[in-house]
Write a protein that holds these residues in place. Structure first.
Motif, PDB file in Angstrom:
ATOM      1  N   ASP A   7      25.074  62.001  84.944  1.00 20.76           N
ATOM      2  CA  ASP A   7      25.809  63.213  84.599  1.00 20.76           C
ATOM      3  C   ASP A   7      27.323  62.993  84.632  1.00 20.76           C
ATOM      4  OD1 ASP A   7      25.876  65.997  83.895  1.00 20.76           O
ATOM      5  OD2 ASP A   7      26.548  66.403  85.944  1.00 20.76           O
TER       6      ASP A   7
ATOM      7  N   THR B 149      16.923  65.441  80.261  1.00 18.17           N
ATOM      8  CA  THR B 149      17.059  64.463  81.348  1.00 18.17           C
ATOM      9  C   THR B 149      16.021  63.347  81.253  1.00 18.17           C
ATOM     10  OG1 THR B 149      15.805  65.920  82.819  1.00 18.17           O
ATOM     11  CG2 THR B 149      18.227  66.015  82.953  1.00 18.17           C
TER      12      THR B 149
ATOM     13  N   TYR C  43      22.911  69.341  80.324  1.00 15.54           N
ATOM     14  CA  TYR C  43      22.653  67.922  80.068  1.00 15.54           C
ATOM     15  C   TYR C  43      22.557  67.578  78.584  1.00 15.54           C
ATOM     16  CZ  TYR C  43      21.595  67.978  85.030  1.00 15.54           C
ATOM     17  OH  TYR C  43      21.674  68.138  86.384  1.00 15.54           O
TER      18      TYR C  43
END
Length: 173
Positions: free
Chosen positions: A25, A17, A71
């Protein structure tokens, strides 16, 4: 596989991130890689996404790729789509490294790489032999070469095209 490119240096403990903030996202989950590419390192290195050129190499310290696996794909593909050719780091999380390879992005731990190069140096690295040359300073170093199987997966563009190529080759035989 030889990579040559300009270096962008990051600190240690860079997570997924940090590479692509979690607020993107939705774009990542819908595989909008071009949108993700516009926002790589937006918080950690504002403006970097606009300056990355195809073939550039991200170099970082220990702890690269930390964070939740949810992620990983958006972070990897956002960087790859922006033009990042590889992640070369002092230490990398195994699951993140696997995600990178699955998406055809070279990601390799090379102890000391973060002190071997400076921001904007030109780096040439032969993943198969383990030879690295800082073209800006002339310094040369060696690292653990990438395994032939991983090089084959990277050369195919990732694990899916690699597997499909193998199945197709097996069916033709």
């Amino acid at each position: 596989m030889i990579l040559t490119g300009r270096v962008w240096k990051l600190d240690r403990n860079v997570g997924a991130t940090d590479l692509l903030p979690a607020r993107y996202d939705k774009q990542g989950m819908s595989r909008q890689w071009q949108d993700c590419a516009k926002h790589i390192l937006e918080d950690a290195r504002p403006g970097l996404a606009e300056r990355v050129r195809p073939g550039d190499i991200v170099v970082a310290g220990e702890g690269f790729g930390a964070g939740h696996a949810h992620y990983y794909s958006a972070a990897v593909m956002g960087c790859r789509t922006a033009g990042v050719a590889a992640f070369l780091v002092d230490g990398i999380g195994g699951l993140f490294q696997r995600a990178c390879i699955d998406f055809g992005m070279p990601a390799w731990a090379m102890s000391g790489i973060s002190t071997f190069v400076s921001e904007h140096d030109e780096l040439s690295i032969d993943l198969a032999t383990g030879d690295a040359t800082n073209l800006s300073t002339g310094a040369v170093t060696r690292f653990e070469p990438v395994a032939p199987l991983i090089l084959d997966i990277l050369g195919a563009g990732g694990s899916e095209p690699w597997a499909l190529r193998r199945v197709g080759a097996g069916a033709a035989a």
